[in-house]
Write a protein that holds these residues in place. Structure first.
Motif, PDB file in Angstrom:
ATOM      1  N   GLU A  17     -80.427   9.417  -3.480  1.00 19.92           N
ATOM      2  CA  GLU A  17     -81.717  10.361  -3.053  1.00 19.92           C
ATOM      3  C   GLU A  17     -81.560  11.497  -2.393  1.00 19.92           C
ATOM      4  O   GLU A  17     -81.830  12.889  -2.648  1.00 19.92           O
ATOM      5  N   GLU A  18     -80.883  11.401  -0.940  1.00 17.08           N
ATOM      6  CA  GLU A  18     -80.275  11.871  -0.087  1.00 17.08           C
ATOM      7  C   GLU A  18     -79.854  13.265  -0.692  1.00 17.08           C
ATOM      8  O   GLU A  18     -79.814  13.863  -0.919  1.00 17.08           O
ATOM      9  N   ARG A  19     -78.352  12.587  -2.149  1.00 13.93           N
ATOM     10  CA  ARG A  19     -77.865  13.786  -2.768  1.00 13.93           C
ATOM     11  C   ARG A  19     -78.271  14.519  -3.668  1.00 13.93           C
ATOM     12  O   ARG A  19     -77.508  15.362  -3.865  1.00 13.93           O
ATOM     13  N   ALA A  20     -78.845  13.498  -3.854  1.00 11.93           N
ATOM     14  CA  ALA A  20     -79.995  14.716  -5.398  1.00 11.93           C
ATOM     15  C   ALA A  20     -80.559  15.996  -4.624  1.00 11.93           C
ATOM     16  O   ALA A  20     -80.699  16.809  -5.268  1.00 11.93           O
ATOM     17  N   ALA A  21     -81.247  16.009  -3.398  1.00 10.97           N
ATOM     18  CA  ALA A  21     -82.351  16.565  -2.630  1.00 10.97           C
ATOM     19  C   ALA A  21     -81.309  17.941  -2.716  1.00 10.97           C
ATOM     20  O   ALA A  21     -81.672  18.920  -2.532  1.00 10.97           O
ATOM     21  N   VAL A  22     -79.512  17.659  -1.825  1.00  8.03           N
ATOM     22  CA  VAL A  22     -79.131  18.863  -1.145  1.00  8.03           C
ATOM     23  C   VAL A  22     -79.209  19.730  -2.450  1.00  8.03           C
ATOM     24  O   VAL A  22     -79.355  20.213  -2.791  1.00  8.03           O
ATOM     25  N   TYR A  23     -78.367  19.333  -3.784  1.00 16.08           N
ATOM     26  CA  TYR A  23     -78.278  20.163  -5.196  1.00 16.08           C
ATOM     27  C   TYR A  23     -79.244  20.111  -5.394  1.00 16.08           C
ATOM     28  O   TYR A  23     -79.234  21.260  -6.061  1.00 16.08           O
TER      29      TYR A  23
END
Length: 249
Positions: A17-23
């Motif tokens: 979820e955190e990685r998706a938010a960055v992208y």
């Protein structure tokens, strides 16, 4: 503001979820031109953006940036007049076909955005010799651009639009904002809530230019020729003459 730890930080990957938010912040970031709402940006939100910018990487940890907030309508009007003078000059540099499209683009939101922000680079900060800048004097400028990007991405995450105004004469802006000669102007930004964001960059949607294919921009080991490169062919080592382009480039 973000609570920054001064101890070691685990190097583990972000969660899905955190990685998706960055992208998501990266891929949905847009240059907001004139779609700003009159809704004010709360001070606490603005400080979060500035704090994120202040945590950008900087060569020699010199932190060369300063942030000039402009909210006074009279001063914004001065900036707008400087922009309009330069914008009229810029329009004349394009061909007749491009002039019409250029004139249709709303390239600034100086008066509509509730906050204008000038980000500068103090090239004297850290002294004459700065770790990491000894052989590349531009590293402090590059560091300040990283601060701009930090602010832009966190603004996107906060639902706030940012527009970068680059059409003005340097001396005009220095005079309006009282910026000394040893300080370089890096970015003049318009900041505020926007009513909508484009699915793709507006200049791409309006037909100004398309995004270049990534595969044509990646080279292995050394500079190579490509179909989208504007560089002249490298000389043939044997003859010294320009090499002939191959259809396989």
């Amino acid at each position: 503001m973000h609570d920054v730890s001064h101890g070691p930080v685990a190097a583990a990957a972000f969660s899905d979820e955190e990685r998706a938010a960055v992208y998501k912040a990266i891929y949905s970031r847009r240059d907001v031109r004139d779609q700003f709402l009159p809704r004010p940006v709360p001070d606490e939100v603005l400080m979060r953006l500035l704090d994120a910018a202040h945590h950008a990487p900087s060569v020699g940890f010199m932190q060369p940036w300063n942030f000039i907030l402009i909210r006074d309508e009279a001063r914004k009007a001065q900036v707008h007049r400087a922009f309009m003078r330069a914008n009229d000059e810029a329009k004349g540099l394009f061909t007749d076909e491009r002039q019409a499209l250029y004139a249709s683009l709303k390239l600034e939101g100086i008066r509509n955005a509730p906050v204008n922000l000038c980000i500068t680079c103090d090239r004297t900060r850290g002294g004459k010799v700065v770790l990491g800048r000894t052989h590349n004097r531009q590293m402090d400028v590059y560091s300040t651009v990283c601060a701009v990007q930090n602010l832009w991405l966190t603004a996107r995450a906060e639902g706030i639009g940012v527009g970068w105004v680059s059409i003005y004469h340097d001396q005009d802006m220095r005079h309006i904002l009282g910026i000394p000669d040893h300080v370089e102007i890096i970015a003049y930004l318009c900041i505020g809530y926007a009513d909508e964001l484009y699915d793709a960059p507006e200049l791409e949607i309006r037909g100004w230019r398309k995004r270049l294919p990534l595969e044509g921009l990646i080279f292995e080991e050394e500079w190579q020729r490509s179909a989208i490169s504007s560089d002249p062919p490298r000389p043939d080592p044997a003859t010294g003459l320009p090499a002939t382009r191959s259809t396989c480039d």
